[in-house]
Scaffold this motif. Structure first.
Motif, PDB file in Angstrom:
ATOM      1  N   PHE A  37       0.821  -1.204   0.000  1.00  0.00           N
ATOM      2  CA  PHE A  37       0.000   0.000   0.000  1.00  0.00           C
ATOM      3  C   PHE A  37       0.860   1.261   0.000  1.00  0.00           C
ATOM      4  CE2 PHE A  37      -3.015  -2.996   2.205  1.00  0.00           C
ATOM      5  CZ  PHE A  37      -3.867  -3.117   1.118  1.00  0.00           C
ATOM      6  N   GLN A  38       1.163   1.762  -1.171  1.00  0.00           N
ATOM      7  CA  GLN A  38       1.956   2.978  -1.297  1.00  0.00           C
ATOM      8  C   GLN A  38       1.250   4.034  -2.134  1.00  0.00           C
ATOM      9  OE1 GLN A  38       4.722   3.610   0.325  1.00  0.00           O
ATOM     10  NE2 GLN A  38       4.853   1.577   1.246  1.00  0.00           N
ATOM     11  N   ASN A  39       0.755   3.637  -3.292  1.00  0.00           N
ATOM     12  CA  ASN A  39       0.199   4.612  -4.221  1.00  0.00           C
ATOM     13  C   ASN A  39      -0.963   3.983  -4.979  1.00  0.00           C
ATOM     14  OD1 ASN A  39      -0.337   6.405  -6.338  1.00  0.00           O
ATOM     15  ND2 ASN A  39       1.802   7.033  -6.495  1.00  0.00           N
ATOM     16  N   ASN A  40      -2.146   4.602  -4.876  1.00  0.00           N
ATOM     17  CA  ASN A  40      -3.317   4.067  -5.565  1.00  0.00           C
ATOM     18  C   ASN A  40      -3.095   3.950  -7.071  1.00  0.00           C
ATOM     19  OD1 ASN A  40      -5.353   3.687  -3.468  1.00  0.00           O
ATOM     20  ND2 ASN A  40      -5.234   5.879  -3.180  1.00  0.00           N
ATOM     21  N   LYS A  41      -2.390   4.918  -7.639  1.00  0.00           N
ATOM     22  CA  LYS A  41      -2.207   4.923  -9.087  1.00  0.00           C
ATOM     23  C   LYS A  41      -1.325   3.771  -9.551  1.00  0.00           C
ATOM     24  CE  LYS A  41      -3.138   9.801  -9.885  1.00  0.00           C
ATOM     25  NZ  LYS A  41      -2.641  11.096 -10.377  1.00  0.00           N
ATOM     26  N   ASN A  42      -0.482   3.263  -8.664  1.00  0.00           N
ATOM     27  CA  ASN A  42       0.337   2.110  -9.023  1.00  0.00           C
ATOM     28  C   ASN A  42      -0.496   0.840  -9.135  1.00  0.00           C
ATOM     29  OD1 ASN A  42       2.552   3.742  -8.955  1.00  0.00           O
ATOM     30  ND2 ASN A  42       3.365   2.970  -7.032  1.00  0.00           N
ATOM     31  N   LEU A  43      -1.719   0.876  -8.605  1.00  0.00           N
ATOM     32  CA  LEU A  43      -2.544  -0.329  -8.531  1.00  0.00           C
ATOM     33  C   LEU A  43      -3.701  -0.336  -9.521  1.00  0.00           C
ATOM     34  CD1 LEU A  43      -2.881  -0.408  -4.627  1.00  0.00           C
ATOM     35  CD2 LEU A  43      -1.121  -1.517  -6.005  1.00  0.00           C
ATOM     36  N   ILE A  44      -4.016   0.805 -10.102  1.00  0.00           N
ATOM     37  CA  ILE A  44      -5.227   0.920 -10.901  1.00  0.00           C
ATOM     38  C   ILE A  44      -5.220   0.001 -12.116  1.00  0.00           C
ATOM     39  CG2 ILE A  44      -4.354   2.899 -12.228  1.00  0.00           C
ATOM     40  CD1 ILE A  44      -7.979   2.457 -11.062  1.00  0.00           C
ATOM     41  N   ALA A  45      -4.075  -0.130 -12.782  1.00  0.00           N
ATOM     42  CA  ALA A  45      -4.012  -0.993 -13.964  1.00  0.00           C
ATOM     43  C   ALA A  45      -4.181  -2.458 -13.573  1.00  0.00           C
ATOM     44  CB  ALA A  45      -2.687  -0.795 -14.698  1.00  0.00           C
ATOM     45  N   GLY A  46      -3.549  -2.852 -12.468  1.00  0.00           N
ATOM     46  CA  GLY A  46      -3.681  -4.229 -11.997  1.00  0.00           C
ATOM     47  C   GLY A  46      -5.111  -4.563 -11.632  1.00  0.00           C
ATOM     48  N   ALA A  47      -5.782  -3.619 -10.974  1.00  0.00           N
ATOM     49  CA  ALA A  47      -7.180  -3.838 -10.609  1.00  0.00           C
ATOM     50  C   ALA A  47      -8.053  -3.950 -11.854  1.00  0.00           C
ATOM     51  CB  ALA A  47      -7.669  -2.696  -9.717  1.00  0.00           C
ATOM     52  N   TYR A  48      -7.738  -3.157 -12.861  1.00  0.00           N
ATOM     53  CA  TYR A  48      -8.511  -3.195 -14.111  1.00  0.00           C
ATOM     54  C   TYR A  48      -8.337  -4.529 -14.831  1.00  0.00           C
ATOM     55  CZ  TYR A  48     -10.196  -2.081 -18.763  1.00  0.00           C
ATOM     56  OH  TYR A  48     -10.881  -2.107 -19.944  1.00  0.00           O
ATOM     57  N   ARG A  49      -7.118  -5.057 -14.799  1.00  0.00           N
ATOM     58  CA  ARG A  49      -6.839  -6.295 -15.522  1.00  0.00           C
ATOM     59  C   ARG A  49      -7.437  -7.531 -14.852  1.00  0.00           C
ATOM     60  NH1 ARG A  49      -2.608  -6.579 -19.087  1.00  0.00           N
ATOM     61  NH2 ARG A  49      -3.502  -8.627 -19.511  1.00  0.00           N
ATOM     62  N   CYS A  50      -7.913  -7.387 -13.620  1.00  0.00           N
ATOM     63  CA  CYS A  50      -8.461  -8.536 -12.893  1.00  0.00           C
ATOM     64  C   CYS A  50      -9.660  -9.121 -13.638  1.00  0.00           C
ATOM     65  CB  CYS A  50      -8.876  -8.129 -11.482  1.00  0.00           C
ATOM     66  SG  CYS A  50      -9.604  -9.484 -10.527  1.00  0.00           S
ATOM     67  N   ALA A  51      -9.535 -10.359 -14.060  1.00  0.00           N
ATOM     68  CA  ALA A  51     -10.581 -10.997 -14.863  1.00  0.00           C
ATOM     69  C   ALA A  51     -11.828 -11.329 -14.052  1.00  0.00           C
ATOM     70  CB  ALA A  51     -10.023 -12.271 -15.499  1.00  0.00           C
ATOM     71  N   LYS A  52     -11.689 -11.429 -12.735  1.00  0.00           N
ATOM     72  CA  LYS A  52     -12.816 -11.832 -11.888  1.00  0.00           C
ATOM     73  C   LYS A  52     -13.414 -10.674 -11.099  1.00  0.00           C
ATOM     74  CE  LYS A  52     -14.006 -15.387 -11.770  1.00  0.00           C
ATOM     75  NZ  LYS A  52     -14.975 -16.049 -12.661  1.00  0.00           N
ATOM     76  N   ASN A  53     -12.918  -9.465 -11.334  1.00  0.00           N
ATOM     77  CA  ASN A  53     -13.432  -8.291 -10.618  1.00  0.00           C
ATOM     78  C   ASN A  53     -13.305  -8.466  -9.101  1.00  0.00           C
ATOM     79  OD1 ASN A  53     -14.602  -5.748 -10.378  1.00  0.00           O
ATOM     80  ND2 ASN A  53     -16.684  -6.551 -10.347  1.00  0.00           N
TER      81      ASN A  53
END
Length: 347
Positions: free
Chosen positions: A244-260
């Motif tokens: 947990f450092q930066n929300n923007k570092n995670l946004i692409a990974g969250a988007y790519r999640c196939a199972k939401n």
């Protein structure tokens, strides 16, 4: 009659004597209370939640003055409370990171499988005594609201889908809901954190998807270095773990999640794009920004103009293009305020 009057007089004298003795004793054996204790107690939330390790707010104030507990131990009080305590004690107090509760499960009544219909006491601990609970997923929320009952700040409520929801603005990070959950699916995360994985099932593939439609299947897409070059999402076994450092570092990974399986509680604005600066990356098969963008057709290459084309409506603000562009054609934009689940909207 005389006997009655005499009895009253004797009792009165005895009362006066004992009263005088007690008054004298209270002065002789009086224990002085440090005035700082009362001052500290006055600025505390008064929840007596025990998150600091003391039995009550008064006990916490006493322990702080005596040096037995650090001044920043009051979780509900946060940094502001710690600062005020420091003023009373006449010392600087290091601010602790404010935390909030996060429910690490999205498998509600609509998404998860049930082993049986539970009609017993509405308590998660009671439900676990019956074959481990009614949920087919051993790591899923039982949905009976023990965490809601435990929260002294009304920060946790049950939604219509049978899952607890946490209001970050009300949550103080006391951790009582964490202790109240028999399956350990509630965790404390930094208060500013808006993206996190809502699944704790360590299984993979059909082991998970057979019991929950939104469970993480361990596909590793979110942790791929191309998706999350910062390395803030890494796989531990078959489950992603977030730094947990930066929300923007995670946004692409969250988007790519196939199972939401991710929870996203913030909306990101589109990046700024100066098309005049774009040179089309002539030494590459296609522009680098197009190559790294996780959103299909958000960035495309125009063969006629030899430039990248950006769809601001589709942009999720992951900023991978910003770091990849060799000519600085992209610039980041600050986060929008408010909670919007943009990933679900744009998938």
């Amino acid at each position: 009659m005389f006997t009655v009057i005499a009895s009253v007089v004797i009792l009165g004298v005895i009362g006066i004597v004992f009263g005088a003795i007690l008054a004298f004793a209270s002065r002789v054996f009086a224990v002085e209370v440090d005035p700082r204790i009362e001052k500290i107690e006055d600025i505390l939330p008064g929840a007596n939640c025990g998150a600091c390790g003391a039995t009550s707010c008064f006990a916490f104030a006493e322990a702080v003055v005596q040096g037995k507990l650090p001044a920043n131990s009051c979780v509900p009080g946060g940094g502001e409370g710690a600062g005020k305590i420091g003023e009373i004690l006449g010392c600087e107090v290091e601010e602790s990171r404010e935390m909030r509760a996060a429910v690490r499960c999205k498998g509600g009544l609509e998404e998860s499988q049930q082993k049986f219909m539970y009609l017993g006491v509405k308590d998660c601990w009671a439900a676990t005594l019956l074959s481990g609970g009614n949920k087919a997923c051993e790591y899923g929320c039982l949905g009976l609201g023990s965490c809601v009952e435990a929260c002294p700040f009304n920060a946790v409520v049950m939604n219509k889908n049978g899952l607890p929801e946490v209001y970050p603005e009300l949550c103080t990070g006391c951790g009582l809901c964490v202790e109240a959950c028999p399956r350990g699916i509630i965790e404390l995360i930094p208060k500013e954190q808006k993206i996190y994985l809502a699944c704790m099932n360590p299984g993979k593939g059909k082991t998970v998807t057979a019991v929950c439609d939104v469970g993480c299947n361990g596909c590793t897409l979110c942790a791929n270095p191309k998706t999350t070059p910062s390395g803030d999402i890494k796989m531990e076994g078959d489950l992603p773990v977030i730094n947990f450092q930066n929300n923007k570092n995670l946004i692409a990974g969250a988007y790519r999640c196939a199972k939401n399986s991710y929870v996203v509680e913030v909306s990101f604005a589109s990046v700024e794009y100066d098309i005049k600066k774009c040179n089309g990356c002539p030494d590459q098969p296609k522009p680098l920004c197009v190559k790294v963008c996780p959103v299909k057709n958000c960035l495309t290459f125009d063969e006629d103009t030899k430039k990248a084309q950006l769809s601001k409506e589709m942009c999720i603000g992951c900023e991978l293009c910003v770091s990849e562009c060799p000519v600085g054609a992209f610039k980041p934009v600050e986060e929008k305020e408010g909670i919007e689940h943009v990933i679900e909207e744009k998938m």
